[in-house]
Design an enzyme around this catalytic site. Structure first.
Site, PDB file in Angstrom:
ATOM      1  N   ASP A 268       0.293  -1.001  -0.044  1.00 30.17           N
ATOM      2  CA  ASP A 268       0.508   0.276   0.177  1.00 30.17           C
ATOM      3  C   ASP A 268       0.735   2.123   0.399  1.00 30.17           C
ATOM      4  O   ASP A 268       0.816   2.279  -0.562  1.00 30.17           O
ATOM      5  CB  ASP A 268      -0.977  -0.050   1.167  1.00 30.17           C
TER       6      ASP A 268
ATOM      7  N   HIS B 241      -5.659  -3.582   5.440  1.00 32.93           N
ATOM      8  CA  HIS B 241      -5.204  -4.212   3.892  1.00 32.93           C
ATOM      9  C   HIS B 241      -6.132  -4.485   3.002  1.00 32.93           C
ATOM     10  O   HIS B 241      -6.160  -5.666   3.165  1.00 32.93           O
ATOM     11  CB  HIS B 241      -4.318  -4.966   4.256  1.00 32.93           C
TER      12      HIS B 241
HETATM   13  N1  LIG Z   1      -0.375  -8.477   1.599  1.00 35.77           N
HETATM   14  C1  LIG Z   1      -0.763  -8.340   0.467  1.00 35.77           C
HETATM   15  O1  LIG Z   1      -0.424  -6.843   0.293  1.00 35.77           O
HETATM   16  C2  LIG Z   1      -0.825  -9.116  -0.701  1.00 35.77           C
HETATM   17  C3  LIG Z   1      -1.081 -10.423   0.004  1.00 35.77           C
HETATM   18  N2  LIG Z   1      -1.458 -10.798  -0.647  1.00 35.77           N
HETATM   19  C4  LIG Z   1      -2.150 -12.880  -0.809  1.00 35.77           C
HETATM   20  O2  LIG Z   1      -1.015 -13.435  -1.016  1.00 35.77           O
HETATM   21  C5  LIG Z   1      -1.551 -14.690  -1.004  1.00 35.77           C
HETATM   22  C6  LIG Z   1      -0.890 -15.658  -1.791  1.00 35.77           C
HETATM   23  O3  LIG Z   1      -0.795 -14.963  -3.198  1.00 35.77           O
HETATM   24  P1  LIG Z   1       0.048 -15.530  -4.801  1.00 35.77           P
HETATM   25  O4  LIG Z   1       1.492 -15.897  -4.368  1.00 35.77           O
HETATM   26  O5  LIG Z   1      -0.121 -14.517  -5.688  1.00 35.77           O
HETATM   27  O6  LIG Z   1      -0.486 -16.758  -4.929  1.00 35.77           O
HETATM   28  P2  LIG Z   1      -0.456 -18.667  -6.004  1.00 35.77           P
HETATM   29  O7  LIG Z   1      -1.513 -19.373  -5.696  1.00 35.77           O
HETATM   30  O8  LIG Z   1       0.142 -17.813  -6.795  1.00 35.77           O
HETATM   31  O9  LIG Z   1       0.853 -18.654  -4.194  1.00 35.77           O
HETATM   32  C7  LIG Z   1       0.676 -19.314  -3.096  1.00 35.77           C
HETATM   33  C8  LIG Z   1       1.127 -20.525  -2.700  1.00 35.77           C
HETATM   34  O10 LIG Z   1       0.554 -21.188  -2.049  1.00 35.77           O
HETATM   35  C9  LIG Z   1       1.224 -21.986  -1.822  1.00 35.77           C
HETATM   36  N3  LIG Z   1       0.283 -22.875  -0.749  1.00 35.77           N
HETATM   37  C10 LIG Z   1      -0.982 -22.699  -0.065  1.00 35.77           C
HETATM   38  N4  LIG Z   1      -1.493 -24.040   1.086  1.00 35.77           N
HETATM   39  C11 LIG Z   1       0.096 -24.199   1.677  1.00 35.77           C
HETATM   40  C12 LIG Z   1      -0.124 -24.764   2.975  1.00 35.77           C
HETATM   41  N5  LIG Z   1      -0.603 -24.849   3.476  1.00 35.77           N
HETATM   42  N6  LIG Z   1       1.371 -23.996   3.079  1.00 35.77           N
HETATM   43  C13 LIG Z   1       2.366 -23.685   2.467  1.00 35.77           C
HETATM   44  N7  LIG Z   1       2.210 -22.980   0.926  1.00 35.77           N
HETATM   45  C14 LIG Z   1       1.320 -23.421   0.937  1.00 35.77           C
HETATM   46  C15 LIG Z   1       0.551 -22.701  -2.984  1.00 35.77           C
HETATM   47  O11 LIG Z   1       0.908 -23.954  -2.913  1.00 35.77           O
HETATM   48  C16 LIG Z   1       1.100 -21.404  -3.816  1.00 35.77           C
HETATM   49  O12 LIG Z   1       1.988 -22.458  -4.324  1.00 35.77           O
HETATM   50  C17 LIG Z   1      -2.832 -14.174  -1.125  1.00 35.77           C
HETATM   51  O13 LIG Z   1      -3.737 -14.920  -0.120  1.00 35.77           O
HETATM   52  C18 LIG Z   1      -2.225 -13.202  -1.909  1.00 35.77           C
HETATM   53  O14 LIG Z   1      -3.912 -12.755  -1.563  1.00 35.77           O
HETATM   54  C19 LIG Z   1      -1.466 -10.792  -2.600  1.00 35.77           C
HETATM   55  C20 LIG Z   1      -0.534  -9.736  -2.699  1.00 35.77           C
HETATM   56  C21 LIG Z   1      -0.638  -8.646  -2.182  1.00 35.77           C
HETATM   57  O1  LIG Z   2      -5.523  -6.977  -4.040  1.00 36.18           O
HETATM   58  C1  LIG Z   2      -5.339  -8.443  -3.556  1.00 36.18           C
HETATM   59  O2  LIG Z   2      -6.136  -9.455  -3.584  1.00 36.18           O
HETATM   60  C2  LIG Z   2      -3.974  -8.410  -3.113  1.00 36.18           C
HETATM   61  C3  LIG Z   2      -3.124  -7.439  -2.781  1.00 36.18           C
HETATM   62  O3  LIG Z   2      -3.628  -7.317  -0.936  1.00 36.18           O
HETATM   63  C4  LIG Z   2      -2.930  -6.386  -2.713  1.00 36.18           C
HETATM   64  O4  LIG Z   2      -2.215  -6.298  -4.292  1.00 36.18           O
HETATM   65  O5  LIG Z   2      -3.039  -5.364  -2.112  1.00 36.18           O
END
Ligand SMILES: NC(=O)C1=CN([C@@H]2O[C@H](COP(=O)(O)OP(=O)(O)OC[C@H]3O[C@@H](n4cnc5c(N)ncnc54)[C@H](O)[C@@H]3O)[C@@H](O)[C@H]2O)C=CC1
Ligand SMILES: O=C([O-])CC(=O)C(=O)O
Length: 341
Positions: free
Chosen positions: A178, A205
């Site tokens: 953010d 967030h």
């Molecule tokens: N805090 C923030 O600003 C942001 C948060 N996110 C969040 O981050 C998370 C991940 O996003 P991506 O990497 O794009 O998803 P993705 O689906 O590409 O990767 C997630 C990974 O987690 C793994 N996974 C699932 N269950 C698991 C477990 N029990 N133990 C270990 N690994 C496990 C999957 O195998 C996969 O490799 C989502 O919840 C998303 O909303 C995404 C962008 C920004």
């Molecule tokens: O928007 C989403 O779902 C992933 C996230 O938290 C971000 O990009 O800030």
């Protein structure tokens, strides 16, 4: 002139001391574990943490595909030793001795979904991973990326409390993306060099709970109320902008990996005793009536050293602050309830 020569020579003495202590190996050993390391965020985050000289051991855990990611990243000729761990049976080894655990495990959004729509799947994932952290590396700092962050951080806190090892100074919701977005969008409108921009972002967030404080942005710029309203909205909707552009192929991964690496680096610097490391993060807090809140935080050897207060807010920001509280409160309560059921 004499003084500036002195300042220069003491700065270069400090730098060469740092260089010497680094080459003699006295930079502390730090193990960083990434849980969800084979995912869209996990892979580029693993790359960026491999490039970080503060890391000596990089532990890459996922339920699938970590051997390939670890072999790939492990060939990079930087300080850390990389080991991949896959599946529940290897989670203990992945965590043992970790100083910092970063959690981007879980499902991302598709167009039309809110972050809260991820709760049903991600809450369970976070709960299990946090139970393992409590058991195998109870003293580690935890950087929570998995959404909905407004709820997953309270879930982690409850799991840690149940395990009797909760230390509120060590649990962080990662809201750095953010801040990264607010800086980028502000620099574009204010026509100032983006590298010089600072903007605190407070609240939480998700949607309206993300509240950038452009009234405190530096360098200052004389932007109209309409522009500030639009900048605020764009920052709040930044995640959705990426989700829509990716059209079903997930949410922000590359900018998130960058933001996650920045925040992890700040945590490591704090652990290593670097003074005045300040970043925004969603932490246990008493600066509002809400038990978790994102604001500027000073990082130190034990994690959170100080939660800084909000500073002066414009009327628009004061309204935004009041407007975000009901949603943030209910997301926190949802997380607490889930962890205790
Ligand atoms: N805090 C923030 O600003 C942001 C948060 N996110 C969040 O981050 C998370 C991940 O996003 P991506 O990497 O794009 O998803 P993705 O689906 O590409 O990767 C997630 C990974 O987690 C793994 N996974 C699932 N269950 C698991 C477990 N029990 N133990 C270990 N690994 C496990 C999957 O195998 C996969 O490799 C989502 O919840 C998303 O909303 C995404 C962008 C920004
Ligand atoms: O928007 C989403 O779902 C992933 C996230 O938290 C971000 O990009 O800030």
């Amino acid at each position: 002139m004499f003084r500036s020569a002195l300042v220069r020579s003491s700065a270069s003495a400090k730098q060469s001391l740092l260089r010497r202590s680094f080459s003699s190996g006295s930079v502390p050993e730090r193990k960083v574990a990434i849980l969800g390391a084979a995912g869209g965020i996990g892979q580029p985050l693993a790359l960026l943490m491999k490039l970080n000289p503060l890391v000596s051991s990089l532990s890459l855990y996922d339920i699938a595909n970590t051997p390939g990611v670890a072999a790939d990243v492990g060939h990079i000729n930087t300080r850390s030793q990389v080991v991949g761990y896959m599946g529940d049976d290897e989670l203990a080894k992945a965590l043992e001795g970790a100083d910092l655990v970063i959690i981007p495990a879980g499902v991302p959004r598709k167009p039309g979904m809110t972050r809260d729509d991820l709760f049903n799947i991600n809450a369970g994932i976070v709960k299990n991973l946090c139970s393992a952290i409590a058991k195998y590396c109870p003293h580690a700092l935890v950087n929570m990326i998995s959404n909905p962050v407004n709820s997953t951080v309270p879930i982690a806190a409850e799991i840690f409390k149940k395990a009797g090892m909760y230390d509120e100074k060590k649990l962080f919701g990662v809201t750095t993306l953010d801040v990264v977005r607010a800086k980028t969008f502000y620099a574009g409108k204010a026509n100032v060099p983006v590298a010089e921009v600072n903007v605190p972002v407070i609240g939480g967030h998700a949607g309206v709970t993300i509240l950038p404080l452009f009234s405190q942005a530096t360098p200052q710029a004389n932007l109209s109320g309409d522009v500030l309203t639009a900048l605020t909205k764009r920052t709040q909707d930044g995640g959705t902008e990426v989700v829509e552009a990716k059209a079903g192929k997930g949410s922000a991964t590359l900018s998130m990996a960058y933001a996650g690496a920045l925040f992890a680096d700040a945590c490591l610097k704090g652990l290593n005793g670097v003074p005045d490391v300040v970043e925004c993060s969603y932490v246990q807090s008493t600066i509002t009536e809400l038990p978790f809140f994102a604001s500027k935080v000073r990082l130190g050897k034990n994690g959170v050293e100080e939660v800084l207060d909000l500073g002066p807010l414009s009327d628009f920001e004061k309204e935004g602050l009041e407007a975000l509280k009901p949603e943030l409160k209910s997301s926190i309560e949802k997380g607490v309830k889930f962890a205790n059921q």
